[in-house]
Design an enzyme around this catalytic site. Sequence first.
Site, mmCIF file in Angstrom:
data_model
loop_
_atom_site.group_PDB
_atom_site.id
_atom_site.type_symbol
_atom_site.label_atom_id
_atom_site.label_comp_id
_atom_site.label_asym_id
_atom_site.label_seq_id
_atom_site.Cartn_x
_atom_site.Cartn_y
_atom_site.Cartn_z
ATOM 1 N N CYS A 53 -19.837 -11.588 -34.593
ATOM 2 C CA CYS A 53 -20.947 -11.780 -34.175
ATOM 3 C C CYS A 53 -21.151 -12.881 -35.401
ATOM 4 O O CYS A 53 -21.277 -12.705 -36.537
ATOM 5 C CB CYS A 53 -22.040 -10.942 -34.112
ATOM 6 N N CYS A 70 -24.562 -11.828 -37.505
ATOM 7 C CA CYS A 70 -24.116 -10.647 -38.184
ATOM 8 C C CYS A 70 -23.353 -11.327 -39.489
ATOM 9 O O CYS A 70 -23.687 -10.718 -40.629
ATOM 10 C CB CYS A 70 -23.293 -9.756 -37.454
ATOM 11 N N ASP A 124 -32.038 -23.454 -39.714
ATOM 12 C CA ASP A 124 -31.106 -23.854 -38.671
ATOM 13 C C ASP A 124 -30.243 -24.790 -39.077
ATOM 14 O O ASP A 124 -30.710 -25.755 -39.902
ATOM 15 C CB ASP A 124 -31.758 -24.191 -37.487
ATOM 16 N N HIS A 128 -27.684 -5.511 -35.015
ATOM 17 C CA HIS A 128 -27.320 -6.364 -33.908
ATOM 18 C C HIS A 128 -27.999 -6.064 -32.485
ATOM 19 O O HIS A 128 -27.874 -4.976 -31.915
ATOM 20 C CB HIS A 128 -25.712 -6.337 -33.847
ATOM 21 N N ASN A 183 -34.536 -18.038 -26.951
ATOM 22 C CA ASN A 183 -33.796 -18.442 -25.672
ATOM 23 C C ASN A 183 -33.035 -17.065 -25.305
ATOM 24 O O ASN A 183 -32.384 -16.482 -26.226
ATOM 25 C CB ASN A 183 -32.838 -19.543 -26.079
ATOM 26 N N GLY A 199 -30.686 -21.083 -22.581
ATOM 27 C CA GLY A 199 -30.269 -21.731 -23.346
ATOM 28 C C GLY A 199 -29.797 -21.018 -24.548
ATOM 29 O O GLY A 199 -29.530 -21.580 -25.741
ATOM 30 N N THR A 221 -26.951 -19.503 -27.227
ATOM 31 C CA THR A 221 -25.923 -19.926 -27.391
ATOM 32 C C THR A 221 -25.250 -18.811 -28.312
ATOM 33 O O THR A 221 -23.999 -18.688 -28.559
ATOM 34 C CB THR A 221 -25.689 -21.331 -27.994
ATOM 35 N N HIS A 279 -26.868 -12.804 -30.558
ATOM 36 C CA HIS A 279 -27.556 -11.866 -31.436
ATOM 37 C C HIS A 279 -28.978 -12.231 -31.553
ATOM 38 O O HIS A 279 -29.299 -13.660 -31.862
ATOM 39 C CB HIS A 279 -26.994 -12.210 -33.132
ATOM 40 N N HIS A 283 -32.652 -13.924 -31.879
ATOM 41 C CA HIS A 283 -33.241 -14.591 -32.659
ATOM 42 C C HIS A 283 -34.366 -15.435 -32.427
ATOM 43 O O HIS A 283 -34.522 -15.598 -30.974
ATOM 44 C CB HIS A 283 -32.266 -15.677 -33.377
#
Length: 114
Positions: free
Chosen positions: A4, A7, A30, A46, A87, A93, A95, A98, A100
């Site tokens: 991940c 992670c 980001d 996770h 998302n 959407g 991607t 994990h 967030h």
Amino acid sequence: MKDCLFCKIINGKIPSTKVYEDDYVFAFNDIEPQAPYHIVIVPKHHISSANEINAENSIYISKIFEIIPKLAKDLGFDQNGYRVINNCGKDGGQTVNHLHFHLTAGRQFGWPAG
Ligand code: 5GP
Ligand code: ZN
């Protein structure tokens, strides 16, 4: 979780610009910001998506949402406002699998969202 991305960011195997960290929460800038402020906030456990939030792990969600107003105040956009986005899944959407929350600020966002 071994493969991940987030992670790996949490445990420092992939570098990130950390904005905040405690026992429950990790927040970083980001890599492809959509606004002057674009912070990704993740649980340090996770959870693959919003679909997996339950009574056992929801402490991570409350910790994340306790941190949001603190970050907004510290970074100085609490008064102008901000947008928090999750998302979930293909149509949402998502991607990175994990859970967030995107904390975005520093410009005005349109509504309805696209
Ligand atoms: P999603 O589309 O799953 O809601 O959001 C994933 C976010 O993670 C995207 O906004 C993307 O720019 C960000 N992201 C993807 N890979 C990396 C990375 O390696 N580092 C950082 N800091 N952000 C990333
Ligand atoms: Zn993970």
